[in-house]
Design an enzyme around this catalytic site. Structure first.
Site, PDB file in Angstrom:
ATOM      1  N   HIS A 188       0.814  -1.215   0.000  1.00  0.00           N
ATOM      2  CA  HIS A 188       0.000   0.000   0.000  1.00  0.00           C
ATOM      3  C   HIS A 188       0.852   1.271   0.000  1.00  0.00           C
ATOM      4  O   HIS A 188       0.357   2.354   0.283  1.00  0.00           O
ATOM      5  CB  HIS A 188      -0.976  -0.015   1.186  1.00  0.00           C
ATOM      6  CG  HIS A 188      -1.983  -1.137   1.103  1.00  0.00           C
ATOM      7  ND1 HIS A 188      -2.785  -1.506   2.150  1.00  0.00           N
ATOM      8  CD2 HIS A 188      -2.296  -1.973   0.086  1.00  0.00           C
ATOM      9  CE1 HIS A 188      -3.559  -2.538   1.777  1.00  0.00           C
ATOM     10  NE2 HIS A 188      -3.265  -2.829   0.538  1.00  0.00           N
ATOM     11  N   CYS A 245       9.478  19.048 -12.200  1.00  0.00           N
ATOM     12  CA  CYS A 245       8.646  19.204 -13.411  1.00  0.00           C
ATOM     13  C   CYS A 245       7.430  20.085 -13.122  1.00  0.00           C
ATOM     14  O   CYS A 245       6.554  20.229 -13.974  1.00  0.00           O
ATOM     15  CB  CYS A 245       8.191  17.836 -13.919  1.00  0.00           C
ATOM     16  SG  CYS A 245       6.770  17.152 -13.050  1.00  0.00           S
TER      17      CYS A 245
HETATM   18 ZN   LIG Z   1       7.437  15.448 -11.634  1.00  0.00          ZN
END
Ligand SMILES: [Zn+2]
Length: 265
Positions: A120, A170
């Site tokens: 999990h 990002c």
């Molecule tokens: Zn990323």
């Protein structure tokens, strides 16, 4: 109980090549807030819990800050108990090959286990929702982030907690890398492989109702493995167990190891 512990210990010693499957019961002995155990979140928030923790938070907005801060506090302060430590020792001494856990608290790592399948996920790890890059947090960093989340939840809205989560290079949002209801379970194929090839499976502190983890003892059994269950109460898995030892992991496992280490066994 001693007789059962003796039988389990002599089997472990004779066969080796074991796999341990753990669930929330072993973590609750370390004070981690759990869902399914008696007095856990599911007891208190039965109505709104069908979609997991996120649904509980969304359905009980007034209670959400308290639920989360209790959860974060318990994760921050939780330490491995003698059950976790004993499992790590069994691995170091060559009796077990791996630990498969449904827990997200990282306590098996803290205890010194090394070959762990976290079905999990792990709450101390972040995963970018855009590019899937992963990064680990220290307990301190996690706690700081947790406090900010609770603070936002108190002052603003459930959605606002996404503003607090760190950003990836990002620019994607990084969220704690745990598996919510309905999401795919990482490592399950490897876990099934481990289950099918082990000589014994030791089930510790799991009620055996959450799939796919609950199917692993069946895989182990079909591969000819011996099943040892250590639980506070009989579970959905008890009928598959060759030995059922009733008790706390933190009490039974140290006794088991003591026996495994005895020369005469
Ligand atoms: Zn990323």
């Amino acid at each position: 109980m001693d007789k059962l512990v003796n039988s389990a210990a002599s089997f472990i010693k004779k066969m080796g090549n074991g796999v341990v499957l753990t669930g929330s019961g072993i973590s609750s002995e370390s004070g981690i807030a759990t869902y399914r155990d008696k007095g856990g979140l599911w007891d208190k928030y039965k109505e709104g819990s069908t979609g997991g923790i996120l649904t509980v938070l969304a359905n009980y907005p007034d209670d959400a800050p308290d639920i989360l801060s209790g959860f974060f506090e318990s994760l921050y302060h939780g330490k491995p108990n003698p059950g976790h430590v004993g499992i790590a020792e069994l691995e170091k001494e060559g009796f077990i090959n791996s630990v498969i856990t449904q827990n997200i608290d990282g306590l098996h790592y803290d205890a010194g286990s090394s070959n762990i399948y976290e079905l999990h996920g792990n709450i101390f790890r972040l995963k970018c929702m855009n590019c899937s890059k992963k990064t680990s947090l220290s307990k301190q960093q996690f706690y700081k982030m947790g406090n900010k989340i609770v603070d936002h939840l108190t002052k603003y809205s459930f959605e606002s907690i996404f503003d607090v989560l760190p950003k990836c290079s990002c620019k994607g949002v990084m969220r704690p890398d745990f598996v919510s209801f309905g999401e795919p379970v990482p490592d399950i194929l490897e876990a099934v492989k481990e289950a099918k090839s082990c000589k014994f499976m030791m089930i510790v502190g799991t009620s055996g109702v959450v799939y796919p983890a609950a199917s692993l003892p069946q895989h182990a059994k079909s591969g000819g493995a011996y099943i040892i269950e250590i639980n506070m109460e009989e579970s959905a898995l008890t009928k598959q167990a060759d030995i059922f030892i009733q008790g706390k992991a933190g009490e039974v496992i140290p006794k088991l190891i003591e026996k495994v280490r005895e020369k005469s066994i």
